[in-house]
Design a protein around this motif. Structure first.
Motif, short mmCIF file in Angstrom:
data_model
loop_
_atom_site.label_atom_id
_atom_site.label_comp_id
_atom_site.label_asym_id
_atom_site.label_seq_id
_atom_site.Cartn_x
_atom_site.Cartn_y
_atom_site.Cartn_z
N ALA A 1 0.85 -1.20 0.00
CA ALA A 1 0.00 0.00 0.00
C ALA A 1 0.89 1.24 0.00
O ALA A 1 1.85 1.33 0.76
CB ALA A 1 -0.91 0.00 1.22
N TYR A 2 0.55 2.18 -0.82
CA TYR A 2 1.33 3.42 -0.96
C TYR A 2 1.25 4.22 0.34
O TYR A 2 0.20 4.29 0.97
CB TYR A 2 0.77 4.23 -2.12
CG TYR A 2 1.66 5.36 -2.57
CD1 TYR A 2 2.87 5.10 -3.20
CD2 TYR A 2 1.28 6.68 -2.39
CE1 TYR A 2 3.68 6.13 -3.64
CE2 TYR A 2 2.09 7.72 -2.82
CZ TYR A 2 3.30 7.44 -3.44
OH TYR A 2 4.10 8.46 -3.86
N ASN B 1 -20.85 -20.22 -11.16
CA ASN B 1 -20.55 -19.06 -10.32
C ASN B 1 -19.92 -19.50 -9.02
O ASN B 1 -20.37 -20.47 -8.39
CB ASN B 1 -21.82 -18.25 -10.05
CG ASN B 1 -22.33 -17.55 -11.29
OD1 ASN B 1 -21.55 -16.92 -12.00
ND2 ASN B 1 -23.62 -17.66 -11.57
N ILE B 2 -18.89 -18.78 -8.61
CA ILE B 2 -18.21 -19.04 -7.34
C ILE B 2 -18.35 -17.79 -6.48
O ILE B 2 -18.00 -16.69 -6.92
CB ILE B 2 -16.72 -19.37 -7.56
CG1 ILE B 2 -16.55 -20.55 -8.51
CG2 ILE B 2 -16.02 -19.64 -6.23
CD1 ILE B 2 -15.11 -20.77 -8.97
N THR B 3 -18.87 -17.95 -5.27
CA THR B 3 -19.03 -16.83 -4.36
C THR B 3 -17.98 -16.91 -3.28
O THR B 3 -17.83 -17.94 -2.61
CB THR B 3 -20.43 -16.83 -3.74
OG1 THR B 3 -21.40 -16.75 -4.79
CG2 THR B 3 -20.61 -15.63 -2.81
N ILE B 4 -17.23 -15.82 -3.10
CA ILE B 4 -16.12 -15.80 -2.13
C ILE B 4 -16.35 -14.66 -1.16
O ILE B 4 -16.49 -13.50 -1.56
CB ILE B 4 -14.77 -15.62 -2.85
CG1 ILE B 4 -14.54 -16.77 -3.83
CG2 ILE B 4 -13.63 -15.53 -1.83
CD1 ILE B 4 -13.37 -16.54 -4.75
N LYS B 5 -16.41 -14.98 0.11
CA LYS B 5 -16.52 -13.98 1.17
C LYS B 5 -15.12 -13.62 1.64
O LYS B 5 -14.39 -14.48 2.15
CB LYS B 5 -17.35 -14.54 2.34
CG LYS B 5 -17.44 -13.63 3.55
CD LYS B 5 -18.33 -12.43 3.30
CE LYS B 5 -18.55 -11.65 4.60
NZ LYS B 5 -19.39 -10.44 4.39
N THR B 6 -14.71 -12.37 1.44
CA THR B 6 -13.36 -11.96 1.83
C THR B 6 -13.32 -11.68 3.33
O THR B 6 -14.34 -11.33 3.95
CB THR B 6 -12.92 -10.71 1.07
OG1 THR B 6 -13.80 -9.63 1.38
CG2 THR B 6 -12.95 -10.97 -0.43
N ALA B 7 -12.16 -11.85 3.89
CA ALA B 7 -11.97 -11.65 5.33
C ALA B 7 -11.01 -10.49 5.57
O ALA B 7 -10.12 -10.23 4.77
CB ALA B 7 -11.42 -12.92 5.98
N ALA B 8 -11.21 -9.80 6.68
CA ALA B 8 -10.32 -8.70 7.06
C ALA B 8 -8.97 -9.26 7.47
O ALA B 8 -8.87 -10.31 8.11
CB ALA B 8 -10.93 -7.89 8.19
N ASN B 9 -7.93 -8.56 7.12
CA ASN B 9 -6.58 -8.93 7.52
C ASN B 9 -6.35 -8.46 8.95
O ASN B 9 -6.60 -7.31 9.29
CB ASN B 9 -5.56 -8.30 6.57
CG ASN B 9 -4.14 -8.66 6.93
OD1 ASN B 9 -3.47 -7.94 7.65
ND2 ASN B 9 -3.67 -9.77 6.42
N THR B 10 -5.86 -9.35 9.80
CA THR B 10 -5.70 -9.01 11.22
C THR B 10 -4.65 -7.95 11.45
O THR B 10 -4.65 -7.30 12.49
CB THR B 10 -5.33 -10.27 12.01
OG1 THR B 10 -4.14 -10.85 11.46
CG2 THR B 10 -6.46 -11.29 11.97
N GLU B 11 -3.74 -7.75 10.48
CA GLU B 11 -2.70 -6.73 10.62
C GLU B 11 -3.07 -5.44 9.92
O GLU B 11 -2.26 -4.50 9.87
CB GLU B 11 -1.37 -7.26 10.08
CG GLU B 11 -0.83 -8.46 10.84
CD GLU B 11 0.48 -8.95 10.29
OE1 GLU B 11 0.98 -8.32 9.34
OE2 GLU B 11 1.01 -9.94 10.81
N GLY B 12 -4.28 -5.38 9.35
CA GLY B 12 -4.73 -4.16 8.70
C GLY B 12 -4.11 -3.89 7.36
O GLY B 12 -4.06 -2.74 6.91
N LYS B 13 -3.65 -4.93 6.66
CA LYS B 13 -3.00 -4.76 5.37
C LYS B 13 -3.96 -5.11 4.24
O LYS B 13 -4.78 -6.02 4.39
CB LYS B 13 -1.76 -5.66 5.26
CG LYS B 13 -0.66 -5.34 6.24
CD LYS B 13 0.51 -6.30 6.05
CE LYS B 13 1.64 -6.00 7.00
NZ LYS B 13 2.78 -6.94 6.81
N PRO B 14 -3.88 -4.43 3.11
CA PRO B 14 -4.68 -4.84 1.94
C PRO B 14 -4.16 -6.18 1.41
O PRO B 14 -2.99 -6.53 1.60
CB PRO B 14 -4.46 -3.71 0.95
CG PRO B 14 -3.16 -3.08 1.35
CD PRO B 14 -3.06 -3.24 2.83
N GLN B 15 -5.05 -6.90 0.74
CA GLN B 15 -4.71 -8.22 0.24
C GLN B 15 -5.04 -8.33 -1.25
O GLN B 15 -5.88 -7.60 -1.77
CB GLN B 15 -5.53 -9.30 0.99
CG GLN B 15 -5.35 -9.30 2.49
CD GLN B 15 -3.99 -9.83 2.89
OE1 GLN B 15 -3.69 -11.01 2.66
NE2 GLN B 15 -3.18 -8.98 3.49
#
Length: 695
Positions: A454-455, A496-510
């Protein structure tokens, strides 16, 4: 703003300011404050320098697991300014464990022995004799990166502001290390008319550095001194230009700088040599009708040739030779076989073209088509390889026993830039080569997650957002597998594939990478889609470029948050600042002649910040001790996602060098016209945002 003019006469000669970038194992340079160059220019493929006292940090040492409990890796030589944080970055993947790190003080002789290479560019002495080095300290360094995701780990080192050191990472019986050169003087090398011109700059003052000596060496097979010269009062030195000059060494008291000339890489057999006597070059544009062929197929090729005499282009005459080779492993050795070799007449337009048929039993692999025009001195550069300057004289193509696919798979996403916690839908389409849908076919898929850079800076963020798609949408990101399963294509050839994204515990983008492949013995088909998952509804940026602080004085870090893919209210957001100092004490006992050092870590009191109506907040603290400070700023969005950024500064007192240009390090060159004719007078204006410095 400092502005001055320069008047010169335009000729057909081209004068290039060289930007130097090195890959490991290599002589590793960095931006503005590296000891290989002193002007704040931007090397090709590198981001702009963001601090007058910092460098664009790449991986200095690379270490990775071999899958069998051992490690492999690369080191090299790291050039470092006396102004910057005494640390290196360890790049690792597929590795979890603890290293024993040994830091030694080294000499010029030991460094030079390390750089001696054979005729193929491979080191003759890749490992220094540890017995001849002075141990400064040893410590443990943990690495926890067991998968294929990328990780750059900052390792602080107990080294002084000037000198040569060797850092060794031990893991079991494996040793991987790098030399570090730290100096207060940077030297820029440029090519003149059969001359090497060097300019030395004092990093502390920004002024030219008079005095001292520059010596050029050839390091093929053994170290051979080629030439030497002293620096004038303007910090300029000139030596004869030689294609054999691999490196240059600057010395002035305890300031030592290593300048890569024609030796840019170690152990890669890469042989581009930018510093050569001015000779006639031949430039090539080579192409084939296809990138891949089958054994027995016909290869059609064409080449456009031009002779280049210092930017004066002409059409070559006579013949050029074409040679096609294939290289392959045979037992423990590497073999090269010639498939075709023939001379072709050059047309009046300066082109050659031809064809050849591959044998039915042709070996599969990568083939190389090389064109050679006999223009004399450029045929051999001292390492036995053809030299074509920026225009290579060879082209690669593949020969494979391939089968056209029976069907294709295509993965697409309804969104490619989302927030953590969002759901993304992947559409998988299967199509036969005829265009009919692939019905009832089982498709397997896997989902991977990896960290995304992340910039950090507010200024330039809009440009970063503009080019963001090219940074994450393509390529293989490795990462941790978070899900895998199979789906079946319906009567339209769609799933169709449905993917639920999860928050990163360190606060980093993924970056979420979704890979789909055919499940069965059919002709394999594959598709990949990358989706950027932002850490939260806002991003945290710093509004300055200052990476240096002065010990004992108040340091302020202006921050700002901006909404990301949302209407997030930037006013009144609570942020937490966690600051940790890391430093080394370095001592030498002249009576016992023993070095000693110890690492110190300190956690400063946590601070709470609240953003104003513009999303701004300012962190303020006084660094009481010299060292590296890690500043972690974190907060939560309305979804509860953690958003975090870590910024770095280095603090030093009056006993060390201190510089702070606030990021205003660039030079701007403008011309009075856009186009000139030969013999025209051109007026250039050079502007600098930093006053009282030399250029």
């Amino acid at each position: 703003m400092v502005v001055f003019g320069l008047l010169f006469v335009v000729s057909s000669a081209v004068f290039l300011l060289l930007g130097i970038k090195h890959y490991q194992p290599s002589i590793h340079s960095s931006q503005q404050v590296a000891v290989t160059k002193a002007l704040p220019t931007t090397p090709i493929s590198q981001a702009p320098v963001v601090s007058g006292a910092g460098r664009y940090r790449e991986s200095d040492i690379t270490i990775y697991g071999d899958g069998k409990g051992g490690i492999n890796g690369t080191g090299g030589v790291v050039n470092m300014s006396a102004l910057e944080d005494p640390s290196i970055y360890l790049y690792s993947y597929k590795l979890a464990g603890t290293f024993d790190v040994d830091v030694y003080e080294a000499s010029i002789t030991q460094l030079m022995e390390f750089l001696v290479v054979n005729e193929k560019g491979n080191q003759i002495n890749p490992r220094p004799d540890i017995k001849g080095l002075k141990l400064v300290t040893s410590f443990k360094q943990a690495v926890n990166n067991p998968d294929y995701s990328y990780n750059n780990l900052k390792v602080d080192l107990p080294i002084k502001d000037r000198g040569i050191w060797f850092v060794n990472f031990r893991y079991g019986n494996t040793n991987i290390g790098a030399y570090i050169i730290r100096s207060n003087v940077g030297v820029l090398a440029k090519e003149g008319d059969d001359q090497l011109i060097f300019w030395a700059q004092d990093f502390k003052t920004g002024r030219s550095a008079p005095g001292g000596k520059i010596t050029t060496y050839r390091v093929r097979d053994s170290r051979v001194k080629l030439s030497s010269a002293g620096f004038s009062t303007e910090g300029i030195a000139e030596t004869n230009l030689s294609a054999s000059a691999d490196i240059a060494l600057y010395q002035n008291g305890d300031n030592i700088s290593l300048i890569p000339l024609n030796l840019r890489y170690l152990n890669t057999e890469y042989n581009y040599r930018p510093f050569q006597e001015n000779t006639l070059l031949t430039r090539y544009f080579i192409f084939t009708d296809r990138p891949i062929y089958k054994p027995g197929g016909t290869v059609y090729f064409k080449t456009v040739l031009r002779n280049d005499d210092d930017a004066r282009l002409s059409v070559p005459q006579g013949t050029a030779s074409v040679k096609v080779t294939v290289s392959y492993n045979q037992g423990d050795s590497w073999k090269t076989e010639t498939v075709m070799q023939k001379n072709f007449s050059i047309s009046s337009e300066g082109t050659i073209n031809g064809e050849f048929v591959l044998p039915q039993n042709a070996k599969t692999g990568t083939y190389e088509l090389t064109v050679k025009y006999p223009s004399g001195t450029q045929e051999n550069n001292g390492y036995g390889y053809w030299y074509g300057d920026y225009s290579t004289n060879y082209l690669s193509f593949d020969v494979q026993n391939y089968t056209k696919p029976e069907f294709f798979l295509t993965a697409s996403a309804n969104q490619t830039d989302i927030l953590a916690g969002d759901t993304v839908r992947i559409n998988v389409t299967g199509t036969y080569f005829s265009g009919q849908p692939l019905i009832g076919h089982k498709i397997k898929y896997a989902v991977y997650s990896s960290d995304f850079y992340a910039y950090d800076y507010y200024y330039g963020y809009n440009h970063y957002e503009t080019v963001l798609s090219d940074n994450y949408r393509y390529g293989y990101w490795n990462g941790k597998k978070v899900n895998e399963s199979t789906v079946e294509l319906d009567n339209r050839g769609v799933a169709n594939i449905t993917i639920k994204t999860a928050a990163n515990t360190e606060g980093k983008p993924q970056v979420y990478t979704i890979e789909v492949a055919s499940d069965g013995p059919d002709t394999p088909a594959f598709s990949r889609k990358n989706v950027l998952v932002r850490s939260g509804e806002f991003d945290i940026l710093r509004k300055d470029y200052r990476q240096h602080a002065k010990t004992g004085e108040n340091y302020t870090l202006p921050l700002v948050i901006i909404p990301v893919l949302s209407n997030f209210s930037i006013k009144g957001t609570e942020l937490t600042a966690n600051i940790q100092r890391k430093s080394w004490t370095y001592n030498y006992n002249p009576d016992t002649k023993v070095y000693s050092s110890s690492k110190q870590e300190e956690v400063l009191p946590e601070q709470k910040l609240t953003t104003d109506s513009n999303g701004g907040a300012t962190l303020s603290f006084v660094p009481r001790t010299n060292g590296s400070y890690d500043i972690k700023i974190s907060g939560r969005d309305t979804r509860g996602n953690i958003v975090s950024k870590t910024f770095y500064i280095y603090s030093s007192d009056d006993n060390y060098y201190y510089s702070d240009t606030g990021g205003m390090s660039e030079l701007i060159v403008t011309a009075d016209k856009k186009q000139y004719d030969p013999t025209d007078a051109a007026e250039l204006t050079i502007s600098s945002k930093v006053s009282n410095r030399d250029v």
